[in-house]
Design an enzyme around this catalytic site. Structure first.
Site, PDB file in Angstrom:
ATOM      1  N   ARG A   1     -18.281 -52.187 -95.287  1.00  0.00           N
ATOM      2  CA  ARG A   1     -18.732 -53.252 -94.396  1.00  0.00           C
ATOM      3  C   ARG A   1     -20.095 -53.764 -94.860  1.00  0.00           C
ATOM      4  O   ARG A   1     -20.951 -52.994 -95.308  1.00  0.00           O
ATOM      5  CB  ARG A   1     -18.879 -52.735 -92.958  1.00  0.00           C
TER       6      ARG A   1
ATOM      7  N   HIS B   1     -14.300 -59.991 -99.766  1.00  0.00           N
ATOM      8  CA  HIS B   1     -13.651 -59.129 -98.765  1.00  0.00           C
ATOM      9  C   HIS B   1     -12.128 -59.104 -98.965  1.00  0.00           C
ATOM     10  O   HIS B   1     -11.354 -59.412 -98.061  1.00  0.00           O
ATOM     11  CB  HIS B   1     -14.003 -59.586 -97.340  1.00  0.00           C
TER      12      HIS B   1
HETATM   13  P1  NDP Z   1     -11.966 -43.026 -91.487  1.00  0.00           P
HETATM   14  O1  NDP Z   1     -12.333 -43.131 -90.042  1.00  0.00           O
HETATM   15  O2  NDP Z   1     -10.660 -42.400 -91.836  1.00  0.00           O
HETATM   16  O3  NDP Z   1     -13.099 -42.195 -92.259  1.00  0.00           O
HETATM   17  C1  NDP Z   1     -14.440 -42.349 -91.984  1.00  0.00           C
HETATM   18  C2  NDP Z   1     -15.226 -41.290 -92.755  1.00  0.00           C
HETATM   19  O4  NDP Z   1     -16.625 -41.571 -92.611  1.00  0.00           O
HETATM   20  C3  NDP Z   1     -15.005 -39.875 -92.223  1.00  0.00           C
HETATM   21  O5  NDP Z   1     -14.960 -38.959 -93.293  1.00  0.00           O
HETATM   22  C4  NDP Z   1     -16.246 -39.634 -91.368  1.00  0.00           C
HETATM   23  O6  NDP Z   1     -16.648 -38.271 -91.281  1.00  0.00           O
HETATM   24  C5  NDP Z   1     -17.288 -40.392 -92.170  1.00  0.00           C
HETATM   25  N1  NDP Z   1     -18.439 -40.723 -91.322  1.00  0.00           N
HETATM   26  C6  NDP Z   1     -18.475 -41.456 -90.187  1.00  0.00           C
HETATM   27  N2  NDP Z   1     -19.721 -41.505 -89.687  1.00  0.00           N
HETATM   28  C7  NDP Z   1     -20.490 -40.791 -90.540  1.00  0.00           C
HETATM   29  C8  NDP Z   1     -21.870 -40.461 -90.567  1.00  0.00           C
HETATM   30  N3  NDP Z   1     -22.711 -40.865 -89.615  1.00  0.00           N
HETATM   31  N4  NDP Z   1     -22.320 -39.690 -91.587  1.00  0.00           N
HETATM   32  C9  NDP Z   1     -21.498 -39.256 -92.551  1.00  0.00           C
HETATM   33  N5  NDP Z   1     -20.157 -39.529 -92.580  1.00  0.00           N
HETATM   34  C10 NDP Z   1     -19.684 -40.287 -91.582  1.00  0.00           C
HETATM   35  O7  NDP Z   1     -12.088 -44.497 -92.091  1.00  0.00           O
HETATM   36  P2  NDP Z   1     -11.241 -45.131 -93.291  1.00  0.00           P
HETATM   37  O8  NDP Z   1     -11.381 -44.248 -94.460  1.00  0.00           O
HETATM   38  O9  NDP Z   1      -9.864 -45.479 -92.831  1.00  0.00           O
HETATM   39  O10 NDP Z   1     -11.991 -46.545 -93.493  1.00  0.00           O
HETATM   40  C11 NDP Z   1     -13.366 -46.627 -93.836  1.00  0.00           C
HETATM   41  C12 NDP Z   1     -13.848 -48.064 -93.693  1.00  0.00           C
HETATM   42  O11 NDP Z   1     -13.363 -48.883 -94.756  1.00  0.00           O
HETATM   43  C13 NDP Z   1     -13.364 -48.819 -92.458  1.00  0.00           C
HETATM   44  O12 NDP Z   1     -14.096 -48.444 -91.298  1.00  0.00           O
HETATM   45  C14 NDP Z   1     -13.598 -50.267 -92.834  1.00  0.00           C
HETATM   46  O13 NDP Z   1     -14.888 -50.677 -92.433  1.00  0.00           O
HETATM   47  C15 NDP Z   1     -13.525 -50.251 -94.357  1.00  0.00           C
HETATM   48  N6  NDP Z   1     -12.396 -51.055 -94.854  1.00  0.00           N
HETATM   49  C16 NDP Z   1     -12.657 -52.134 -95.660  1.00  0.00           C
HETATM   50  C17 NDP Z   1     -11.610 -52.904 -96.151  1.00  0.00           C
HETATM   51  C18 NDP Z   1     -11.844 -54.031 -97.098  1.00  0.00           C
HETATM   52  O14 NDP Z   1     -10.910 -54.771 -97.433  1.00  0.00           O
HETATM   53  N7  NDP Z   1     -13.046 -54.255 -97.602  1.00  0.00           N
HETATM   54  C19 NDP Z   1     -10.215 -52.595 -95.818  1.00  0.00           C
HETATM   55  C20 NDP Z   1     -10.065 -51.427 -94.987  1.00  0.00           C
HETATM   56  C21 NDP Z   1     -11.126 -50.695 -94.524  1.00  0.00           C
HETATM   57  P3  NDP Z   1     -15.726 -37.166 -90.558  1.00  0.00           P
HETATM   58  O15 NDP Z   1     -14.535 -36.997 -91.481  1.00  0.00           O
HETATM   59  O16 NDP Z   1     -16.577 -35.978 -90.522  1.00  0.00           O
HETATM   60  O17 NDP Z   1     -15.344 -37.729 -89.220  1.00  0.00           O
HETATM   61  C1  OXD Z   2     -10.137 -53.731 -92.538  1.00  0.00           C
HETATM   62  C2  OXD Z   2     -10.571 -54.842 -93.384  1.00  0.00           C
HETATM   63  O1  OXD Z   2     -10.959 -53.113 -91.855  1.00  0.00           O
HETATM   64  O2  OXD Z   2      -9.712 -55.578 -93.908  1.00  0.00           O
HETATM   65  O3  OXD Z   2      -8.927 -53.422 -92.527  1.00  0.00           O
HETATM   66  O4  OXD Z   2     -11.772 -55.014 -93.593  1.00  0.00           O
END
Ligand code: NDP
Ligand code: OXD
Length: 312
Positions: free
Chosen positions: A227, A275
């Site tokens: 993001r 994006h």
């Molecule tokens: P998940 O919720 O599966 O994973 C999030 C991870 O981040 C977890 O391992 C979590 O830790 C960790 N985390 C959260 N908060 C913290 C913190 N404060 N400190 C350290 N680690 C933290 O998310 P996804 O993997 O499914 O997706 C990640 C992001 O990718 C989405 O939120 C979205 O913003 C972005 N995205 C972007 C896209 C694009 O096209 N550019 C498409 C799809 C997604 P824990 O395991 O301990 O809970």
């Molecule tokens: C998502 C994205 O969060 O496309 O899926 O950014």
């Protein structure tokens, strides 16, 4: 009844596929005539302020996106559970982006591009993949998939998450107290965190200054397909200019579309995409949510429900 409320995507096409997958379950769009009280599920992307008005009997809010940061900030988001998109196709697409950019930077693309422009023949050898440490911030669905695909390529992979993770072949770091140690051994920093109050602005000058130096020619690298709210773009511009960062690959931005006057556009070692790292595919999304609706209507619990107190 399922109501679709999608902006910036082809809502008609999604509706057609949902109708085919769910028939005879009713599927409606905003312009259709329907009783809001009969709507049990709403499928959203960038919902307008009035999106949830009158929907008093919602059983779930279904997010087209994997990231729900913007949705959770919706001023009139109802109390119904929010389900996010978790899908192999999406993970594969994100990992495609991560692998492409990690590999490009590991092979010193910026350096050789500059050499080519200057017609300069210098045999600088990139390190072996095993000597390059990829540090993945966020070890959730997408972080784990990226690690799984980087490991067979020979990269040394480490991760940083909120809670500890034991993933074979990956050195895990967890919590704010281990952030500096994680950064200190990282050559290519890949951000796959969700955007929350704790992670906003985490990609800043201080973070970049803690990355390992001496691993990659030109300096450590940032790859951010998560993001735009994670990054401080003024800090990235500065870091790319003064060598704190050797290069950056950015798919997301503080303001999207990236304004035409952003300085990032003009920086040769900044690789911009609009994006597009991982789109939610229509077929995969309809299959996923149709299965969720059917299961929930049959009395099964919802899956991949967002924890609102954590923000992801
Ligand atoms: P998940 O919720 O599966 O994973 C999030 C991870 O981040 C977890 O391992 C979590 O830790 C960790 N985390 C959260 N908060 C913290 C913190 N404060 N400190 C350290 N680690 C933290 O998310 P996804 O993997 O499914 O997706 C990640 C992001 O990718 C989405 O939120 C979205 O913003 C972005 N995205 C972007 C896209 C694009 O096209 N550019 C498409 C799809 C997604 P824990 O395991 O301990 O809970
Ligand atoms: C998502 C994205 O969060 O496309 O899926 O950014």
């Amino acid at each position: 009844m399922l109501l679709l409320h999608l902006s910036d995507v082809d809502e008609a096409s999604w509706a057609e596929k949902f109708r085919a997958a769910l028939a005879p379950y009713p599927v409606v769009r905003r312009g259709d005539s329907y009783d809001p009280k009969a709507v049990h599920y709403i499928f959203v992307w960038k919902p307008k302020p009035d999106a949830f008005d009158g929907l008093d009997n919602l059983r779930a809010v279904l997010s087209l996106g994997a990231g729900v940061d913007a949705l959770l900030k919706h001023p009139r988001l109802p109390a119904a559970p929010v389900v996010r998109f978790v899908d192999e196709d999406l993970s594969q697409r994100m990992s495609d982006y991560v692998v492409a950019h990690v590999t490009m930077h590991h092979r010193l693309h910026t350096r050789f591009q500059a050499d080519q422009a200057a017609r300069r023949w210098v045999q600088l050898y990139p390190p072996a993949a095993s000597q390059t440490v990829v540090g993945i911030m966020g070890m959730g669905v997408l972080g784990q998939d990226a690690a799984r695909r980087l490991l067979p390529l020979g990269f040394t992979v480490r991760s940083w998450s909120r809670t500890p993770k034991a993933i074979e072949g990956v050195e895990g770091f967890a919590g704010a107290e281990s952030f500096d140690a994680f950064l200190g051994g990282t050559d290519i920093l890949v951000n796959l965190l969700p955007l929350t109050p704790d992670t906003a602005g985490i990609l800043n000058s201080e973070t970049f200054g803690k990355l390992r130096r001496g691993g990659l020619d030109g300096g450590p690298v940032l790859v951010n397909p998560a993001r735009g709210g994670h990054q401080r773009e003024a800090d990235i511009v500065r870091a790319l200019g003064d060598g704190t960062l050797g290069a950056a690959s950015l798919d997301v931005f503080e303001v999207e579309p990236l304004p035409a006057d952003s300085r990032l556009w003009d920086i040769p070692n900044c690789y911009i995409t609009p994006h597009i790292a991982a789109i939610s595919n229509e077929e995969a999304g309809v299959a996923y949510y149709a299965a969720i609706i059917k299961a929930h209507e049959a009395g099964k619990p919802l899956i991949n429900v967002v924890d609102r107190s954590r923000g992801y």
